[in-house]
Design an enzyme around this catalytic site. Structure first.
Site, PDB file in Angstrom:
ATOM      1  N   LYS A   1      -4.085  20.630  -4.369  1.00  0.00           N
ATOM      2  CA  LYS A   1      -3.111  19.905  -4.186  1.00  0.00           C
ATOM      3  C   LYS A   1      -3.477  19.298  -5.354  1.00  0.00           C
ATOM      4  O   LYS A   1      -4.610  17.765  -5.189  1.00  0.00           O
ATOM      5  CB  LYS A   1      -2.776  18.753  -2.647  1.00  0.00           C
ATOM      6  CG  LYS A   1      -2.005  17.725  -2.810  1.00  0.00           C
ATOM      7  CD  LYS A   1      -1.845  17.217  -1.102  1.00  0.00           C
ATOM      8  CE  LYS A   1      -0.851  16.183  -1.346  1.00  0.00           C
ATOM      9  NZ  LYS A   1      -1.733  14.831  -1.977  1.00  0.00           N
TER      10      LYS A   1
ATOM     11  N   GLN B   1      -5.803  17.928   5.488  1.00  0.00           N
ATOM     12  CA  GLN B   1      -5.394  18.073   4.207  1.00  0.00           C
ATOM     13  C   GLN B   1      -7.327  17.357   3.842  1.00  0.00           C
ATOM     14  O   GLN B   1      -7.824  16.611   4.695  1.00  0.00           O
ATOM     15  CB  GLN B   1      -4.546  17.002   3.331  1.00  0.00           C
ATOM     16  CG  GLN B   1      -5.200  16.274   2.131  1.00  0.00           C
ATOM     17  CD  GLN B   1      -6.028  15.329   2.106  1.00  0.00           C
ATOM     18  OE1 GLN B   1      -5.878  14.089   3.102  1.00  0.00           O
ATOM     19  NE2 GLN B   1      -6.680  14.935   0.697  1.00  0.00           N
TER      20      GLN B   1
ATOM     21  N   TYR C   1       0.730  -0.942   0.227  1.00  0.00           N
ATOM     22  CA  TYR C   1       0.342   0.037   0.113  1.00  0.00           C
ATOM     23  C   TYR C   1       0.541   1.334  -0.224  1.00  0.00           C
ATOM     24  O   TYR C   1       1.120   1.812  -0.554  1.00  0.00           O
ATOM     25  CB  TYR C   1      -1.102   0.260   1.423  1.00  0.00           C
ATOM     26  CG  TYR C   1      -2.159   0.932   1.839  1.00  0.00           C
ATOM     27  CD1 TYR C   1      -1.840   1.876   0.388  1.00  0.00           C
ATOM     28  CD2 TYR C   1      -1.453   2.251   2.486  1.00  0.00           C
ATOM     29  CE1 TYR C   1      -3.366   3.092   0.481  1.00  0.00           C
ATOM     30  CE2 TYR C   1      -1.925   3.068   2.686  1.00  0.00           C
ATOM     31  CZ  TYR C   1      -2.895   3.496   1.804  1.00  0.00           C
ATOM     32  OH  TYR C   1      -3.474   5.220   1.757  1.00  0.00           O
TER      33      TYR C   1
ATOM     34  N   SER D   1      -4.053  13.922   6.984  1.00  0.00           N
ATOM     35  CA  SER D   1      -5.036  13.459   5.816  1.00  0.00           C
ATOM     36  C   SER D   1      -6.234  13.305   6.205  1.00  0.00           C
ATOM     37  O   SER D   1      -6.414  13.426   7.940  1.00  0.00           O
ATOM     38  CB  SER D   1      -4.390  12.199   6.145  1.00  0.00           C
ATOM     39  OG  SER D   1      -5.350  10.979   4.815  1.00  0.00           O
TER      40      SER D   1
ATOM     41  N   GLY E   1       8.357  12.003  -5.462  1.00  0.00           N
ATOM     42  CA  GLY E   1       9.388  11.869  -5.753  1.00  0.00           C
ATOM     43  C   GLY E   1      10.704  12.463  -5.218  1.00  0.00           C
ATOM     44  O   GLY E   1      11.840  11.507  -4.576  1.00  0.00           O
TER      45      GLY E   1
HETATM   46  C1  FNR Z   1      -0.718   9.432   0.128  1.00  0.00           C
HETATM   47  N1  FNR Z   1      -1.085  10.595  -0.936  1.00  0.00           N
HETATM   48  C2  FNR Z   1      -1.984  10.914  -0.269  1.00  0.00           C
HETATM   49  N2  FNR Z   1      -2.232  12.267  -0.656  1.00  0.00           N
HETATM   50  C3  FNR Z   1      -3.526  12.787   0.035  1.00  0.00           C
HETATM   51  O1  FNR Z   1      -3.859  14.305  -0.339  1.00  0.00           O
HETATM   52  N3  FNR Z   1      -3.838  12.426   0.959  1.00  0.00           N
HETATM   53  C4  FNR Z   1      -4.028  11.196   0.851  1.00  0.00           C
HETATM   54  O2  FNR Z   1      -4.440  10.893   1.969  1.00  0.00           O
HETATM   55  C5  FNR Z   1      -2.814  10.242   0.526  1.00  0.00           C
HETATM   56  N4  FNR Z   1      -2.568   8.762   1.020  1.00  0.00           N
HETATM   57  C6  FNR Z   1      -1.031   8.494   0.943  1.00  0.00           C
HETATM   58  C7  FNR Z   1      -1.103   7.043   1.692  1.00  0.00           C
HETATM   59  C8  FNR Z   1      -0.218   6.659   0.762  1.00  0.00           C
HETATM   60  C9  FNR Z   1       0.604   5.381   1.376  1.00  0.00           C
HETATM   61  C10 FNR Z   1       0.950   7.635   0.329  1.00  0.00           C
HETATM   62  C11 FNR Z   1       2.354   7.767  -0.400  1.00  0.00           C
HETATM   63  C12 FNR Z   1       0.454   8.519  -0.527  1.00  0.00           C
HETATM   64  C13 FNR Z   1      -0.044  11.502  -2.012  1.00  0.00           C
HETATM   65  C14 FNR Z   1       1.141  12.243  -0.282  1.00  0.00           C
HETATM   66  O3  FNR Z   1       0.101  13.150   0.280  1.00  0.00           O
HETATM   67  C15 FNR Z   1       2.451  12.391  -1.103  1.00  0.00           C
HETATM   68  O4  FNR Z   1       1.209  13.841  -2.364  1.00  0.00           O
HETATM   69  C16 FNR Z   1       3.105  11.907  -2.362  1.00  0.00           C
HETATM   70  O5  FNR Z   1       3.529  10.811  -1.507  1.00  0.00           O
HETATM   71  C17 FNR Z   1       4.045  12.163  -2.730  1.00  0.00           C
HETATM   72  O6  FNR Z   1       5.450  11.493  -3.083  1.00  0.00           O
HETATM   73  P1  FNR Z   1       6.160  10.697  -2.647  1.00  0.00           P
HETATM   74  O7  FNR Z   1       7.042  11.594  -1.751  1.00  0.00           O
HETATM   75  O8  FNR Z   1       5.430   9.619  -1.745  1.00  0.00           O
HETATM   76  O9  FNR Z   1       6.967  10.074  -3.755  1.00  0.00           O
END
Ligand code: FNR
Length: 359
Positions: free
Chosen positions: A234, A141, A34, A116, A291
């Protein structure tokens, strides 16, 4: 959370990537997948990395960088560095202390986090964990809750709990991934889980089911009227969407492809940043994620015009490895790398980093 829990930093860790190895060993398959997965074939996950790797840094020796720092002002808060924790759902999947551990870590490091809508701990508890560690109020968020009033009630709960900034994520309206959560972990702040609207025969599950519950520009205009606090979007990749968001009164944007987790095949988020920076032309702050794995990556986003970056998966590698201490260590490692990069590039403060424009 259990205040008596004592955790130690694993030995020999030098980079966030080292925490990835530890987290891999500690987590069960389901949370690991996940956390790491991208959508589709993972093209956009890979693109985020290769695009950042392609950007080079220019060293500028002999600069006097004494007195340098990474401090900045963002939406009324003074942050010691521009490395915020991205909103990540269900953090108790990764460590029993969940979002409270992340909040404490961000606070202890003089930064902040985005909590979140799918947090697995109460918003009020997370805010007080941050406050008790000397932090500033975290940002919230917001995910659209299928309709206006239910969405507003969720935002109002966060506002009542002292969250001073609302970040509305707009790039993930269709639920493609299905995660089976353990019985004791759920999105505790939501009224009820969202389900797709029922579709009639001949209708599409996507267009008439899930997307019927997704927000549109009119909903954003409405939300803007309701929320008096700073409102960020976002998940913006296209410069025209950035322009429209500004015209509707948004106070900031997070340029992001959600870490490659929604529409596989979208460009690397970093490749979308220059055009958005050009369009926005300094009218509102731009944040960036997707990233970032090192402080050098963060510097690359800053030199392309981001005011700050969000750290996604690397923070959770720290969380899974060593709870709040692990997250704090990841932030510190990235900050150290950012400081070293700034110094070697001859820029003592964030404001000194020269903007690289799209060429
Ligand atoms: C997320 N992301 C995310 N974004 C958001 O706005 N609400 C959320 O609940 C979540 N949940 C979430 C769960 C998991 C497991 C991941 C990996 C990502 C996206 C997150 O905020 C973000 O945009 C990315 O994770 C950025 O990329 P990197 O740093 O993981 O590569």
């Amino acid at each position: 959370m259990n205040a008596a829990r004592v955790e130690h930093l694993p030995s020999g860790v030098r980079t966030a990537a080292d925490y990835q190895q530890i987290a891999r060993q500690r987590l069960d398959e389901t949370p690991w997948h996940y956390l790491q997965e991208g959508s589709g074939e993972g093209l956009s996950v890979a693109a985020n990395r290769s695009a950042l790797d392609r950007i080079s840094l220019m060293s500028r020796p002999l600069a006097d960088v004494r007195g340098g720092h990474t401090r900045l002002q963002l939406f009324g808060q003074t942050l010691e560095h521009p490395l915020l924790l991205a909103p990540i759902a269900y953090q108790r999947l990764f460590h029993a202390d969940g979002e409270c551990a992340s909040a404490m870590a961000a606070a202890a490091q003089g930064g902040n986090l985005l909590v979140s809508s799918l947090a697995s701990m109460p918003l009020e508890q997370i805010a007080s964990a941050s406050q008790q560690t000397g932090g500033q109020p975290p940002w919230f968020q917001l995910y659209w809750q299928g309709e206006r009033q239910r969405t507003l009630r969720l935002a109002q709960r966060a506002i009542a709990a002292g969250y001073p900034v609302i970040v509305f994520t707009v790039d993930a309206p269709v639920k493609l991934a299905s995660l089976t959560l353990p019985g004791d972990i759920r999105a505790v702040n939501l009224e009820a889980p969202l389900t797709a609207a029922p579709v009639a025969a001949g209708q599409s599950q996507v267009f008439d089911g899930w997307m019927a519950q997704a927000p549109n520009w009119d909903d954003l205009a409405w939300l803007r009227q309701q929320i008096k606090l700073p409102l960020l979007l976002k998940g913006i990749l296209h410069a025209n969407d950035a322009e429209r968001a500004i015209r509707l009164g948004c106070d900031g944007l997070v340029v992001s492809n959600h870490g490659g987790r929604v529409l596989d095949g979208v460009p690397a988020a970093i490749d979308c940043l220059p055009a958005i920076v050009e369009t926005v032309a300094g009218r509102i702050p731009l944040l960036f994620d997707s990233g970032i794995r090192t402080g050098r990556d963060a510097y690359k986003a800053l030199q392309l015009g981001a005011s700050a970056v969000l750290i996604g998966r690397p923070a959770i590698w720290g969380l899974a490895s060593a709870g709040a201490l692990g997250v704090a260590h990841v932030i510190r490692l990235l900050r150290d790398e950012l400081e070293a990069t700034m110094a070697l590039c001859g820029n003592p403060t964030l404001a000194d980093i020269p903007l690289q424009t799209a060429s």
